[in-house]
Motif scaffolding. Structure first.
Motif, PDB file in Angstrom:
ATOM      1  N   HIS A   1     -16.848 -16.275  90.546  1.00  0.00           N
ATOM      2  CA  HIS A   1     -16.697 -15.324  89.645  1.00  0.00           C
ATOM      3  C   HIS A   1     -16.248 -14.145  90.061  1.00  0.00           C
ATOM      4  N   GLU A   2     -15.902 -13.076  89.372  1.00  0.00           N
ATOM      5  CA  GLU A   2     -15.382 -11.836  89.590  1.00  0.00           C
ATOM      6  C   GLU A   2     -16.383 -10.995  90.309  1.00  0.00           C
TER       7      GLU A   2
ATOM      8  N   ARG B   1     -17.748 -12.827  84.556  1.00  0.00           N
ATOM      9  CA  ARG B   1     -16.590 -13.746  84.340  1.00  0.00           C
ATOM     10  C   ARG B   1     -15.957 -14.426  85.328  1.00  0.00           C
ATOM     11  N   GLY B   2     -15.840 -15.690  85.058  1.00  0.00           N
ATOM     12  CA  GLY B   2     -14.998 -16.620  86.077  1.00  0.00           C
ATOM     13  C   GLY B   2     -14.039 -15.876  86.745  1.00  0.00           C
TER      14      GLY B   2
ATOM     15  N   GLU C   1     -11.338  -4.053  84.151  1.00  0.00           N
ATOM     16  CA  GLU C   1     -11.659  -3.642  82.814  1.00  0.00           C
ATOM     17  C   GLU C   1     -13.141  -4.318  82.764  1.00  0.00           C
ATOM     18  N   TRP C   2     -14.086  -4.003  83.719  1.00  0.00           N
ATOM     19  CA  TRP C   2     -15.204  -4.575  83.730  1.00  0.00           C
ATOM     20  C   TRP C   2     -16.237  -4.245  82.458  1.00  0.00           C
ATOM     21  N   PRO C   3     -17.041  -4.962  82.089  1.00  0.00           N
ATOM     22  CA  PRO C   3     -17.941  -4.421  81.052  1.00  0.00           C
ATOM     23  C   PRO C   3     -18.760  -2.948  81.175  1.00  0.00           C
ATOM     24  N   GLN C   4     -18.575  -2.389  80.242  1.00  0.00           N
ATOM     25  CA  GLN C   4     -19.097  -0.976  80.142  1.00  0.00           C
ATOM     26  C   GLN C   4     -20.629  -0.920  80.144  1.00  0.00           C
TER      27      GLN C   4
ATOM     28  N   ALA D   1     -24.331  -7.056 103.100  1.00  0.00           N
ATOM     29  CA  ALA D   1     -23.642  -6.904 102.001  1.00  0.00           C
ATOM     30  C   ALA D   1     -24.329  -6.611 100.577  1.00  0.00           C
ATOM     31  N   VAL D   2     -23.727  -6.170  99.626  1.00  0.00           N
ATOM     32  CA  VAL D   2     -24.396  -6.259  98.251  1.00  0.00           C
ATOM     33  C   VAL D   2     -22.993  -6.391  97.265  1.00  0.00           C
ATOM     34  N   THR D   3     -23.321  -7.110  96.509  1.00  0.00           N
ATOM     35  CA  THR D   3     -22.322  -7.640  95.499  1.00  0.00           C
ATOM     36  C   THR D   3     -22.473  -7.541  94.055  1.00  0.00           C
TER      37      THR D   3
END
Length: 311
Positions: A209-210, A186-187, A291-294, A179-181
């Motif tokens: 965390h997300e 964010r929590g 809506e993850w950071p860009q 796996a790779v994550t």
């Protein structure tokens, strides 16, 4: 001929299960000897040219590592001073391997906390009591190792394109998946737990965390063929309805994951390209809904041996 080996979970299931339990056995060592690293990364194994190995493990002033060699059908103990001890495992029961490995480590003056039973499996039998006959097909073990290496190559490339926090490409012996994550920073809501024979505290820390995670497993656990997968935690509403690539990929509702059958990858004209399409499209789908950071994804890929954006 494809560089990706042919896998047949139905035919190779016995050897796959043997490999899984042997990895569970050596995986107990970092659980009990290594300091906890976020999300349980310390217990995951690293792929090698011939198998999968633990981290370096402390033994007083000494260090050692334990590897399951898929190609030789053996467990290897590297004591760090140029000395390596080899324990053949092919054709042996898990109980016999557990006894012999424990004695080997003790004879080397190394800790051997191999007690207990497998995790993340229903109705596990303690290692010391598992006298069931075990299959070992050398060709099946070799092919599975080659497939893991192909997946690892792709996961390392995928990881290199993300500037945020990301796990290594590593092998979790509990669920037997590479796996790779990626993390948003964010929590996340507390995980409900409920993984068979795994403390809920471990699951909750792993998903504190997300994440958007992808992986490869040889079959079993709800999908009885080798496949790539991708999921997000928490799972955003509408993820199952997102279009992802390639065409062979689909949403598996029972697992809450996107699935790309390994056979479809192997049969493609460019298997690596198909895997990258799957990894990127599932990440874009989940990241958009959450809506993850860009600005954290690198494009184009960096050169080997050169930091991104360097001259």
């Amino acid at each position: 001929m494809s560089a990706w080996p042919k896998l047949d979970y139905a035919a190779d299931k016995g050897t796959v299960e043997t490999l899984h339990l042997l990895l569970q056995l050596i995986g107990k060592l970092p659980v009990r000897l290594h300091p906890w690293i976020n999300h349980g990364w310390h217990v995951a194994l690293r792929l090698t040219p011939s198998g999968a190995v633990t981290r370096s493990l402390p033994a007083g002033a000494r260090y050692f590592a334990v590897e399951l060699d898929f190609l030789e059908g053996a467990i290897k103990v590297d004591c760090g001073n140029g000395f390596q001890s080899v324990l053949p495992v092919a054709g042996k029961t898990i109980a016999k391997v557990s006894r012999e490995l424990g004695s080997l480590l003790a004879d080397l003056g190394l800790p051997a906390p191999l007690h207990g039973a497998p995790n993340e499996l229903p109705d596990p039998i303690p290692f010391a009591e598992d006298e069931r006959p075990r299959e070992w097909d050398a060709d099946a073990a070799r092919r599975l190792h080659e497939a893991f290496l192909c997946a690892d190559r792709n996961f390392n490339l995928f990881r290199s394109l993300y500037l945020g926090k990301s796990s290594p490409s590593h092998l979790f012996w509990g669920s037997f998946d590479l796996a790779v994550t990626r993390f948003s920073g964010r929590g996340a809501p507390a995980h409900s737990g409920g993984v068979p024979n795994l403390p809920d505290s471990v699951t909750r820390e792993a998903y504190s965390h997300e994440v958007i995670s992808a992986g490869f497993w040889p079959g079993g656990g709800g999908f009885d063929e080798a496949a790539f997968y991708a999921y997000a935690y928490p799972t955003p509403a509408g993820l199952a309805d997102q279009d992802v690539e390639p065409d062979a990929a689909f949403w598996k509702a029972e697992l809450g994951e996107f699935i790309l059958p390994y056979a479809a990858v192997r049969e493609a004209a460019d298997p690596d390209f198909e895997v990258q399409r799957f990894l990127n499209s599932t990440f874009v789908a989940a990241g958009g809904l959450l809506e993850w950071p860009q600005g954290l994804v690198i494009d184009p890929p960096p050169s080997v041996g050169r930091p991104p954006h360097s001259a």
